[in-house]
Design an enzyme around this catalytic site. Structure first.
Site, mmCIF file in Angstrom:
data_model
loop_
_atom_site.group_PDB
_atom_site.id
_atom_site.type_symbol
_atom_site.label_atom_id
_atom_site.label_comp_id
_atom_site.label_asym_id
_atom_site.label_seq_id
_atom_site.Cartn_x
_atom_site.Cartn_y
_atom_site.Cartn_z
ATOM 1 N N GLY A 28 0.821 -1.206 0.000
ATOM 2 C CA GLY A 28 0.000 0.000 0.000
ATOM 3 C C GLY A 28 0.854 1.255 0.000
ATOM 4 O O GLY A 28 1.847 1.350 -0.718
ATOM 5 N N ASN A 88 -6.754 4.903 -3.564
ATOM 6 C CA ASN A 88 -5.328 4.665 -3.317
ATOM 7 C C ASN A 88 -4.426 5.550 -4.179
ATOM 8 O O ASN A 88 -3.252 5.755 -3.852
ATOM 9 C CB ASN A 88 -4.960 3.204 -3.622
ATOM 10 C CG ASN A 88 -5.744 2.188 -2.822
ATOM 11 O OD1 ASN A 88 -6.034 1.107 -3.307
ATOM 12 N ND2 ASN A 88 -6.098 2.526 -1.592
ATOM 13 N N ILE A 148 -0.906 -13.012 4.186
ATOM 14 C CA ILE A 148 0.301 -13.511 4.837
ATOM 15 C C ILE A 148 -0.063 -14.478 5.962
ATOM 16 O O ILE A 148 0.798 -15.253 6.409
ATOM 17 C CB ILE A 148 1.141 -12.327 5.394
ATOM 18 C CG1 ILE A 148 2.542 -12.792 5.811
ATOM 19 C CG2 ILE A 148 0.417 -11.672 6.566
ATOM 20 C CD1 ILE A 148 3.381 -13.351 4.701
ATOM 21 N N ALA A 168 -2.551 -8.992 11.302
ATOM 22 C CA ALA A 168 -1.496 -9.460 10.402
ATOM 23 C C ALA A 168 -0.116 -9.079 10.936
ATOM 24 O O ALA A 168 0.845 -9.849 10.829
ATOM 25 C CB ALA A 168 -1.700 -8.880 9.003
ATOM 26 N N ARG A 169 -0.003 -7.897 11.531
ATOM 27 C CA ARG A 169 1.279 -7.479 12.092
ATOM 28 C C ARG A 169 1.682 -8.383 13.257
ATOM 29 O O ARG A 169 2.848 -8.772 13.391
ATOM 30 C CB ARG A 169 1.183 -6.014 12.554
ATOM 31 C CG ARG A 169 1.003 -5.049 11.403
ATOM 32 C CD ARG A 169 0.542 -3.684 11.867
ATOM 33 N NE ARG A 169 1.673 -2.810 12.194
ATOM 34 C CZ ARG A 169 1.513 -1.515 12.429
ATOM 35 N NH1 ARG A 169 0.309 -0.953 12.371
ATOM 36 N NH2 ARG A 169 2.561 -0.764 12.714
ATOM 37 N N CYS A 225 -26.763 -0.087 24.421
ATOM 38 C CA CYS A 225 -28.011 0.676 24.316
ATOM 39 C C CYS A 225 -27.838 1.888 23.402
ATOM 40 O O CYS A 225 -28.778 2.315 22.729
ATOM 41 C CB CYS A 225 -28.499 1.100 25.689
ATOM 42 S SG CYS A 225 -27.312 2.071 26.638
#
Length: 505
Positions: free
Chosen positions: A24, A54, A94, A119-120, A189
């Site tokens: 990214g 992106n 990954i 993922a990290r 609520c």
């Protein structure tokens, strides 16, 4: 840049195999930097496809690439900087079992450029298991409450704002040594009866998605609390008592395993002025949809999601993903309809994706700075200058010493870390008479302890999924041994029984 390296360093660079996880904002800059530095053996993995949003900061992508694999396009674009570079791309997660310890052991250094904490955490554990240095980077929570920027870490590297840090097992703290800020939660609520902010409507929409298509959770019930209108407050009572037939929004999904009806009875909307389609310019994600457009999007994405669910077979379910177009359309449309009903300002799909996916925005400039720091820290590791590695924080405003980049000596491992310590263990406080085996596995071991494929020493998990822990003799002081064979990770869990509480320490 490669020409400026001395012969010894250039030889090391040329012989080093690098794994980049994430293609990214930071990943694009990182791939370009690696190729220009002289690295010729690189592998990159990313699950996402390219979105129009992106393009303003992920410079390896162009308009014609929208919808294509980020990893594949990033590889093709980066290779133009050095056609001799050998780059292998994976359009995959990954966290897939295909990428085990043997896969990670192929590399000299792993560089993270992820926006996903799960993922990290997983890459952190895989690098620990493979004994491979990890350079972690990403946008972190802003410590000065300014707009978030990136940070870097080494060995589990950490940079602030934009964060880069590096992990060298036994020498520096791992990514999970220090607790991370938990995601903000909201009273049930408020979500069900009295939303007052866009995020309340977004959370409600995600809960509705799970009730219709995913794993139903009693804690995520979206129906109004009709049995106790006092909890709803004035707005909630109005919603329950008002005859709102003309303005009611009804969501109904029938068929297969979705034979359920969820109805939201609402109070009459307040007046707001919304841009029409002709008045709104720009791309779809950044245009504020009219309520009619929200209704149309909802009608269009519903059958697509229903078809996806039917493909899962009996008992199948969908998992909400910000990068799944139909799932994101569903949440955007539903959240905005609910916001309109309760007199709350609606949001663009881009804004809702950021909030629903817990995305901290970053800009191209900060991504470029962090990517450059990543490569510099990588060179220190590869040339044996680990003592010179630093955690670097990129601040939005200069500190008292007029510095934007703040390097810090890497912290030592936390001896109490339940991931990288010699004997990882954690205490879980819960009600053994109310927590089932399924909740233990899905919500605690996977959800809170971040395992991917856990195996706990309790009988057959599937057959006994709905049985309570107490049915197996698990009580206050019981110890469970939990293995994750994919992560090559073993954890001892001590159970503390309390009647009402769930927490970890």
């Amino acid at each position: 840049m490669a020409a400026s390296l001395n012969e010894k360093v250039r030889k090391t660079v040329n012989e080093s195999k690098i794994l980049v996880v994430g293609a990214g904002g930071i990943g694009c800059e990182l791939l370009k930097n690696l190729v220009l530095t002289g690295f010729t053996d690189i592998e990159v993995i990313d699950l996402d496809t390219i979105d129009v949003s992106n393009l303003n900061r992920q410079f390896l992508f162009r308009k014609e690439h929208v919808g294509k694999s980020k990893a594949q396009v990033a590889k093709e674009s980066a290779q133009k900087f050095n056609p001799d570079a050998k780059i292998i791309s994976y359009h995959d997660s990954i966290m897939s079992p295909d990428y085990g310890v043997d896969f990670f052991q192929k590399f000299k250094v792993v560089m993270n450029a992820l926006d996903n904490r799960a993922a990290r955490n997983h890459v952190n554990r895989m690098c620990l298991a493979a004994d491979i240095p990890l350079i972690e980077s990403g946008t972190a929570e802003n410590r000065t409450e300014e707009t978030d920027l990136p940070v870097i870490k080494t060995s589990s590297f950490t940079l602030s704002m934009h964060d880069i840090s590096s992990l060298i097992q036994g020498l520096t703290e791992c990514y999970e040594c220090q607790p991370k800020p938990t995601q903000k939660t909201f009273p049930g609520c408020t979500i069900r009866n009295t939303p007052s902010e866009p995020i309340h409507c977004i959370v409600w929409a995600k809960h509705l998605f799970n009730q219709l298509f995913g794993e139903e959770d009693p804690d995520q019930d979206v129906s109004p609390d009709t049995e106790d209108p006092e909890l709803a407050g004035e707005a909630g009572q109005s919603a329950l008592q008002t005859d709102a037939k003309d303005d009611a929004v009804v969501f109904t999904v029938n068929g297969n395993s979705m034979e359920k009806e969820t109805t939201a009875y609402t109070s009459r909307p307040r007046s707001f002025t919304y841009l029409s389609a002709s008045e709104s310019a720009g791309i779809r994600d950044q245009k504020l949809w009219t309520i009619q457009e929200c209704a149309d999007v909802f009608s269009n994405c519903l059958p697509k999601l229903k078809a996806e669910l039917s493909q899962q077979g009996e008992g199948g379910m969908l998992v909400w993903d910000k990068d799944d177009e139909s799932a994101m359309d569903f949440v955007t449309a539903v959240a905005n309809i609910r916001a309109y009903i309760f007199g709350i300002q609606t949001k663009t799909r881009f804004d809702i994706k950021s909030m629903a996916g817990n995305i901290i925005p970053a800009i191209a400039t900060t991504n470029a700075i962090i990517a450059g720091l990543l490569v510099m820290e990588g060179l220190k590791i590869l040339t044996g200058n680990i003592d010179k590695c630093r955690t670097v924080y990129l601040n939005r405003q200069p500190n008292p010493r007029k510095k934007l980049l703040v390097p810090c000596i890497l912290d030592k491992p936390n001896p109490k870390c339940y991931v990288c310590s010699a004997k990882p263990e954690v205490t879980v406080i819960l009600n053994t008479q109310k927590i089932t085996v399924k909740v233990l596995e899905e919500k605690i071991i996977k959800g809170q302890l971040n395992m991917v494929a856990p195996d706990v020493e309790i009988d057959d998990g599937k057959e006994n999924a709905d049985k309570f822990l107490s049915d197996f003799g698990i009580k206050n002081g019981s110890r469970l041994k939990c293995d994750d064979f994919l992560q090559n990770y073993e954890l001892n869990i001590t159970i503390v029984h309390k009647r009402y509480t769930f927490s970890m320490k």
